[in-house]
Design a protein around this motif. Structure first.
Motif, mmCIF file in Angstrom:
data_model
loop_
_atom_site.group_PDB
_atom_site.id
_atom_site.type_symbol
_atom_site.label_atom_id
_atom_site.label_comp_id
_atom_site.label_asym_id
_atom_site.label_seq_id
_atom_site.Cartn_x
_atom_site.Cartn_y
_atom_site.Cartn_z
ATOM 1 N N PRO A 249 0.818 -1.211 0.000
ATOM 2 C CA PRO A 249 0.000 0.000 0.000
ATOM 3 C C PRO A 249 0.857 1.269 0.000
ATOM 4 O O PRO A 249 0.471 2.278 -0.602
ATOM 5 C CB PRO A 249 -0.812 -0.120 1.294
ATOM 6 N N GLU A 250 2.021 1.204 0.611
ATOM 7 C CA GLU A 250 2.908 2.378 0.639
ATOM 8 C C GLU A 250 3.418 2.708 -0.763
ATOM 9 O O GLU A 250 3.514 3.881 -1.132
ATOM 10 C CB GLU A 250 4.075 2.151 1.615
ATOM 11 N N SER B 288 6.567 5.821 4.138
ATOM 12 C CA SER B 288 7.055 4.846 5.110
ATOM 13 C C SER B 288 5.961 4.417 6.072
ATOM 14 O O SER B 288 5.233 5.259 6.613
ATOM 15 C CB SER B 288 8.204 5.462 5.932
ATOM 16 N N LEU B 289 5.847 3.122 6.280
ATOM 17 C CA LEU B 289 4.987 2.572 7.313
ATOM 18 C C LEU B 289 5.811 2.572 8.590
ATOM 19 O O LEU B 289 6.938 2.069 8.613
ATOM 20 C CB LEU B 289 4.556 1.151 6.946
ATOM 21 N N SER C 134 1.534 4.035 11.660
ATOM 22 C CA SER C 134 1.283 5.329 11.031
ATOM 23 C C SER C 134 2.116 5.431 9.757
ATOM 24 O O SER C 134 2.950 4.573 9.471
ATOM 25 C CB SER C 134 1.643 6.477 11.988
ATOM 26 N N LEU C 135 1.863 6.493 8.999
ATOM 27 C CA LEU C 135 2.615 6.777 7.782
ATOM 28 C C LEU C 135 3.440 8.035 7.956
ATOM 29 O O LEU C 135 3.074 8.925 8.722
ATOM 30 C CB LEU C 135 1.670 6.990 6.594
ATOM 31 N N VAL D 26 5.121 15.142 6.747
ATOM 32 C CA VAL D 26 5.568 15.237 5.352
ATOM 33 C C VAL D 26 6.797 16.124 5.324
ATOM 34 O O VAL D 26 6.732 17.294 5.686
ATOM 35 C CB VAL D 26 4.469 15.812 4.433
ATOM 36 N N GLU D 27 7.917 15.544 4.943
ATOM 37 C CA GLU D 27 9.180 16.279 4.822
ATOM 38 C C GLU D 27 9.370 16.684 3.368
ATOM 39 O O GLU D 27 9.238 15.860 2.468
ATOM 40 C CB GLU D 27 10.341 15.395 5.272
ATOM 41 N N LEU D 28 9.665 17.964 3.143
ATOM 42 C CA LEU D 28 9.930 18.472 1.794
ATOM 43 C C LEU D 28 11.428 18.607 1.601
ATOM 44 O O LEU D 28 12.124 19.141 2.468
ATOM 45 C CB LEU D 28 9.264 19.833 1.576
ATOM 46 N N ALA D 29 11.929 18.150 0.456
ATOM 47 C CA ALA D 29 13.363 18.240 0.158
ATOM 48 C C ALA D 29 13.550 18.623 -1.303
ATOM 49 O O ALA D 29 12.750 18.270 -2.166
ATOM 50 C CB ALA D 29 14.052 16.915 0.431
ATOM 51 N N VAL D 30 14.623 19.372 -1.566
ATOM 52 C CA VAL D 30 15.000 19.760 -2.921
ATOM 53 C C VAL D 30 16.334 19.126 -3.211
ATOM 54 O O VAL D 30 17.262 19.190 -2.415
ATOM 55 C CB VAL D 30 15.077 21.297 -3.047
#
Length: 138
Positions: A47-48, A84-85, A93-94, A133-137
């Motif tokens: 599901p992930e 990630s589970l 959790s996700l 939710v981690e944002l990365a560039v």
């Protein structure tokens, strides 16, 4: 404000994480599995993986929309989502890490685009405040 439904995707799963999931129109049909020691049985998905695929595609469209609005070249941009589970004392959790690679943009422009896309993307709106939710560039 009334929302207008543009499309509805419908899927049915049987057997949970060790079963099968398919869409009503047959466009997706997958056998599911749970990795053992980090290895997933060949021919199976999780599901992930499915969540990450949908989120990446949706976020990519938001990146394109933001690029168009800001007149920035995002034509070669790609979005990678790692879903990630996780397990803690309180249960499962996700968590998501979302990475934008936009070769034609400076790091500052890419950061501006990823943050604006995160405000626009329906998946980001749905997960906001519910999962990290981690944002990365890149």
């Amino acid at each position: 404000m009334t929302a207008t439904t543009l499309f509805t995707g419908t899927a049915t799963a049987k057997g949970g994480r060790h079963g099968h999931s398919a869409t009503s129109d047959g466009s997706v049909s997958v056998d599911l599995g749970m990795p053992k020691n980090g290895v997933l049985e060949p021919g199976k998905t999780t599901p992930e993986h499915l969540f990450a695929t949908g989120y990446a595609a949706c976020f990519g469209s938001a990146v394109e929309a933001v690029g168009g609005q800001k007149k920035l070249d995002v034509s070669d941009a790609s979005v990678t989502v790692a879903a990630s589970l996780q397990k803690s004392d309180s249960g499962f959790s996700l968590a998501v890490k979302l990475t934008l690679k936009a070769p034609a943009l400076s790091k500052e422009q890419a950061q501006e685009v990823i943050e604006a896309a995160h405000q626009m993307c329906p998946y980001s709106k749905a997960t906001r405040g519910n999962i990290p939710v981690e944002l990365a560039v890149e």
